[in-house]
Design a protein around this motif. Structure first.
Motif, mmCIF file in Angstrom:
data_model
loop_
_atom_site.group_PDB
_atom_site.id
_atom_site.type_symbol
_atom_site.label_atom_id
_atom_site.label_comp_id
_atom_site.label_asym_id
_atom_site.label_seq_id
_atom_site.Cartn_x
_atom_site.Cartn_y
_atom_site.Cartn_z
ATOM 1 N N SER A 254 0.858 -1.038 0.004
ATOM 2 C CA SER A 254 -0.001 -0.125 0.007
ATOM 3 C C SER A 254 0.846 1.158 0.045
ATOM 4 C CB SER A 254 -0.756 0.024 1.284
ATOM 5 O OG SER A 254 -1.592 1.406 1.323
ATOM 6 N N CYS A 255 0.611 2.165 -0.617
ATOM 7 C CA CYS A 255 1.144 3.576 -0.809
ATOM 8 C C CYS A 255 2.452 3.380 -1.676
ATOM 9 C CB CYS A 255 1.378 4.047 0.405
ATOM 10 S SG CYS A 255 -0.102 4.694 1.521
ATOM 11 N N GLU A 256 2.833 2.129 -2.387
ATOM 12 C CA GLU A 256 4.028 2.070 -3.143
ATOM 13 C C GLU A 256 3.485 1.165 -4.193
ATOM 14 O OE1 GLU A 256 7.931 1.583 -1.620
ATOM 15 O OE2 GLU A 256 7.002 1.184 0.346
ATOM 16 N N VAL A 257 2.275 1.606 -4.876
ATOM 17 C CA VAL A 257 1.564 0.615 -5.913
ATOM 18 C C VAL A 257 2.372 0.495 -6.982
ATOM 19 C CG1 VAL A 257 -0.184 0.665 -7.212
ATOM 20 C CG2 VAL A 257 -0.671 1.228 -4.975
ATOM 21 N N ILE A 258 2.854 1.757 -7.635
ATOM 22 C CA ILE A 258 3.393 1.769 -9.007
ATOM 23 C C ILE A 258 4.723 0.872 -8.697
ATOM 24 C CG2 ILE A 258 4.594 2.886 -10.710
ATOM 25 C CD1 ILE A 258 1.472 2.937 -10.631
ATOM 26 N N TYR A 259 5.711 1.190 -7.498
ATOM 27 C CA TYR A 259 6.692 0.686 -7.317
ATOM 28 C C TYR A 259 6.676 -0.885 -7.172
ATOM 29 C CZ TYR A 259 11.370 -0.133 -4.971
ATOM 30 O OH TYR A 259 12.586 -1.044 -4.433
ATOM 31 N N SER A 260 5.563 -1.537 -6.369
ATOM 32 C CA SER A 260 5.117 -2.748 -6.478
ATOM 33 C C SER A 260 4.920 -3.457 -7.757
ATOM 34 C CB SER A 260 3.943 -2.908 -5.552
ATOM 35 O OG SER A 260 4.279 -2.444 -4.381
ATOM 36 N N ALA A 261 4.104 -2.556 -8.653
ATOM 37 C CA ALA A 261 3.888 -3.088 -9.955
ATOM 38 C C ALA A 261 5.140 -3.286 -10.805
ATOM 39 C CB ALA A 261 2.837 -2.150 -10.573
ATOM 40 N N VAL A 262 6.114 -2.133 -10.839
ATOM 41 C CA VAL A 262 7.273 -2.419 -11.753
ATOM 42 C C VAL A 262 8.228 -3.646 -11.374
ATOM 43 C CG1 VAL A 262 6.911 -0.067 -12.656
ATOM 44 C CG2 VAL A 262 8.041 -0.360 -10.513
ATOM 45 N N LYS A 263 8.288 -3.576 -10.071
ATOM 46 C CA LYS A 263 9.062 -4.778 -9.456
ATOM 47 C C LYS A 263 8.479 -5.927 -9.657
ATOM 48 C CE LYS A 263 12.592 -2.305 -7.591
ATOM 49 N NZ LYS A 263 13.798 -2.196 -8.304
ATOM 50 N N GLY A 264 7.268 -6.056 -9.676
ATOM 51 C CA GLY A 264 6.633 -7.372 -10.205
ATOM 52 C C GLY A 264 6.652 -7.780 -11.556
ATOM 53 N N GLY A 265 6.591 -6.742 -12.317
ATOM 54 C CA GLY A 265 7.015 -7.047 -13.700
ATOM 55 C C GLY A 265 8.471 -7.232 -14.105
ATOM 56 N N LEU A 266 9.422 -6.697 -13.182
ATOM 57 C CA LEU A 266 10.877 -7.219 -13.403
ATOM 58 C C LEU A 266 10.800 -8.650 -13.138
ATOM 59 C CD1 LEU A 266 12.890 -4.280 -11.994
ATOM 60 C CD2 LEU A 266 12.962 -5.192 -14.271
ATOM 61 N N ASN A 267 10.092 -9.216 -11.992
ATOM 62 C CA ASN A 267 10.155 -10.411 -11.714
ATOM 63 C C ASN A 267 9.736 -11.391 -12.708
ATOM 64 O OD1 ASN A 267 11.147 -9.680 -9.167
ATOM 65 N ND2 ASN A 267 9.167 -9.872 -8.185
#
Length: 241
Positions: free
Chosen positions: A144-157
């Motif tokens: 929460s409150c780091e939604v885009i950061y979480s999304a791009v790191k998930g994309g990198l995974n």
């Protein structure tokens, strides 16, 4: 045989620790930075004490076409590519501007993909190499409150897992390290009470160190990890495992 490593975001705490670890192993280094000139020069000087060649390269990887600018500064094939550049945004998704979202995606996802694509051909010709992405615990669990950061790191995974399969026949290995709470300047805005609470939430009762992340990166880039491919290695003290 001399090997060469490119580390993006090498002026930060984790990037510097990785650079020193790779220098100690005898790698020639390209150390990338954007703004922290003082930090990158300090890291470069420390790395040179190991007797290795160190070159500093500069680019704002949050901007389009920045990868071409970075690649043009590299004059020899890269054997180990370490994607470490990144920044965090803490706040509600609805408070982010479209420009902030665009720059975050470019920095954390688009630029690493483009840089990998640009540097792959020599690795493929040699049928050897290692690519390591510094991901995040939030790329695995979301925050929460780091939604885009979480999304791009998930994309990198997902990028890591897919590219490892694509490059498997070439023996080029692609892996990621997903740190948890690490003692870096990124946590400098936390109050003492918040830090204590954070440490209490971690089963091991403490934050990780940049050196512990660097150790994992060094292992994944070595021949000791010759059959480890397409993996996301969590370095988080059993936090959110």
């Amino acid at each position: 045989m001399k090997q060469t490593c490119l580390i993006t975001g090498a002026s930060g705490d984790i990037g510097a620790a990785i650079a020193e670890k790779m220098a100690a192993r005898g790698f020639s280094l390209y150390l990338h930075y954007y703004k922290n000139e003082k930090g990158i020069k300090k890291t470069a000087n420390i790395c040179r004490t190991f007797g290795v060649n160190v070159q500093i390269v500069n680019a704002d990887l949050s901007e389009k076409n920045s990868v071409n600018h970075l690649v043009n500064q590299i004059t020899e094939p890269i054997d180990v590519l370490i994607h470490n550049s990144g920044s965090s945004y803490y706040g509600l998704l609805t408070d982010m501007t479209d420009k902030e979202i665009e720059k975050s995606i470019q920095l954390h996802l688009t630029s690493p993909i483009q840089l990998t694509k640009a540097l792959l051909p020599p690795m493929i010709r040699k049928q050897n190499g290692a690519i390591i992405v510094i991901s995040s615990i939030w790329g695995l669990t979301g925050a929460s409150c780091e939604v885009i950061y979480s999304a791009v790191k998930g994309g990198l995974n997902s990028f890591v897992k897919a590219l490892a399969k694509e490059l498997g026949p070439t023996t080029i290995r692609v892996n990621a390290v997903a740190p948890g709470a690490i003692k870096t300047n990124m946590l400098s805005s936390f109050s003492e009470k918040e830090m204590e609470q954070l440490e209490e939430d971690i089963p091991m009762g403490r934050l990780g160190t940049p050196a512990e992340v660097a150790n994992a990166v060094s292992f994944l880039s070595s021949n000791e990890a010759s059959y480890i491919n397409g993996q996301i290695l969590s370095v988080n003290g059993a936090w959110y495992c």
